[in-house]
Enzyme design. Structure first.
Site, mmCIF file in Angstrom:
data_model
loop_
_atom_site.group_PDB
_atom_site.id
_atom_site.type_symbol
_atom_site.label_atom_id
_atom_site.label_comp_id
_atom_site.label_asym_id
_atom_site.label_seq_id
_atom_site.Cartn_x
_atom_site.Cartn_y
_atom_site.Cartn_z
ATOM 1 C CG HIS A 71 76.432 34.013 -55.135
ATOM 2 N ND1 HIS A 71 75.197 34.084 -54.815
ATOM 3 C CD2 HIS A 71 76.219 32.919 -56.277
ATOM 4 C CE1 HIS A 71 74.257 33.245 -55.259
ATOM 5 N NE2 HIS A 71 74.692 32.588 -56.193
ATOM 6 C CD GLU A 98 78.328 30.597 -58.406
ATOM 7 O OE1 GLU A 98 78.290 30.963 -57.269
ATOM 8 O OE2 GLU A 98 77.510 30.065 -59.247
ATOM 9 C CG HIS A 155 77.117 25.397 -57.401
ATOM 10 N ND1 HIS A 155 75.745 25.036 -57.508
ATOM 11 C CD2 HIS A 155 77.143 26.352 -58.038
ATOM 12 C CE1 HIS A 155 75.168 25.535 -58.342
ATOM 13 N NE2 HIS A 155 75.720 26.451 -58.711
#
Ligand SMILES: *[C@@H]1O[C@H](CO)[C@@H](O)[C@H](O)[C@H]1NC(C)=O
Ligand SMILES: *[C@@H]1O[C@H](CO)[C@@H](O)[C@H](O)[C@H]1NC(C)=O
Ligand SMILES: *[C@@H]1O[C@H](CO)[C@@H](O)[C@H](O)[C@H]1NC(C)=O
Length: 249
Positions: free
Chosen positions: A117, A113, A66
């Site tokens: 992040h 992502e 993920h």
């Protein structure tokens, strides 16, 4: 969480000299950037559970990535755009290990992502490029090899239920640290909970580290069950409720 700069809230009482000083300090980005991360969270999802929540279709029966999330910061550099050419050599592995289960042929999930992040993880020299970030995530995923570990200990998708402590115990024994294991809870007093996501944490040198029990920013508590969005609806599994590890539908 983020405290207001006292220089800003009470400027009227400051002398011109102090104001100049405050302005100089304010422009030093170090004051405003969040503290450097101290933990990386490798989050893996179980596609059947994810797709039951998100109404997608997946025939994948292995844990997929993920994300790789630092514990501090989000969207740290909006001018650092995702560029899939930077990770061209990784794409075959990315497609297999980090698939977008909602739009299988898109790079949108990686882009998301990376911005949320990766740009924060990149504050560490060890991860300060797109290639370093994504290749490290793949490396940790293969090293941890969750799929083989669970299979080896006979924890396989099935119609029978598992005890939570058994799953957690196996992982603690193998990795030597406490993972964070998340489930979907159908309702408050449901007879079972569905295994959905597993987090394994690392220190800045990429050694395994205990994950804390607290919820991460990508999860919501059970009371939000009725308003699921992407990647929500998960919370830490209950210790006493049987765990369903769903096979492919
Ligand atoms: C899963 O589906 C894809 C596309 O529909 C197909 O190419 C692939 O062979 C399938 N994999 C398995 C294990 O059935
Ligand atoms: C943000 O990203 C841009 C583009 O890669 C880079 O030039 C800049 O140095 C980055 N800023 C910070 C604070 O890392
Ligand atoms: C993306 O990366 C490639 C390879 O490094 C580079 O040639 C290209 O200019 C980049 N594209 C953008 C939009 O930055």
């Amino acid at each position: 969480m983020f405290r207001t700069n006292p220089a800003r809230s009470d400027m009227r009482s400051y002398s011109p000299l102090l104001l100049c000083l405050a302005a100089a300090l304010s422009s030093a980005s170090v004051i405003f950037s969040p503290p450097m991360w101290t933990k990386l969270i490798l989050t893996q999802q179980w596609p059947s559970t994810f797709c039951a929540m998100e109404h997608c279709h997946s025939n994948i029966s292995y844990w997929t990535i993920h994300g790789l999330w630092p514990d501090r910061g989000m969207d740290c550099n909006s001018s650092w755009h995702f560029n899939s050419s930077q990770i061209e050599d990784l794409l075959p592995d990315m497609e297999k290990s980090w698939p977008d289960l909602i739009k299988p042929s898109s790079t949108g999930f990686w882009k998301y992502e990376w911005h949320k992040h990766g740009t924060c993880a990149a504050r560490a020299a060890s991860l300060n490029s797109e290639h370093k970030y994504f290749s490290k995530a793949l490396e940790l995923y293969h090293k941890v090899d969750l799929n083989s570990v669970l299979t080896k200990f006979d924890i396989t998708p099935s119609e029978k239920y598992y005890e939570f402590s058994h799953i957690e115990g196996v992982m603690e024994k193998v990795y030597g640290v406490k993972p964070k294991i998340q489930c979907v809870h159908q309702s408050k007093n449901a007879a079972f909970q569905t295994l959905g996501q597993i987090e394994i944490c690392f220190d800045p040198d990429f050694n395994p580290l205990d994950c804390e029990k607290q919820l991460t920013t990508d999860t919501v508590s059970k009371r939000n069950w009725d308003t699921l969005d992407r990647a929500s609806g998960l919370s830490v599994c209950d210790v006493d409720t049987p765990v369903y590890y769903p096979p492919l539908p």
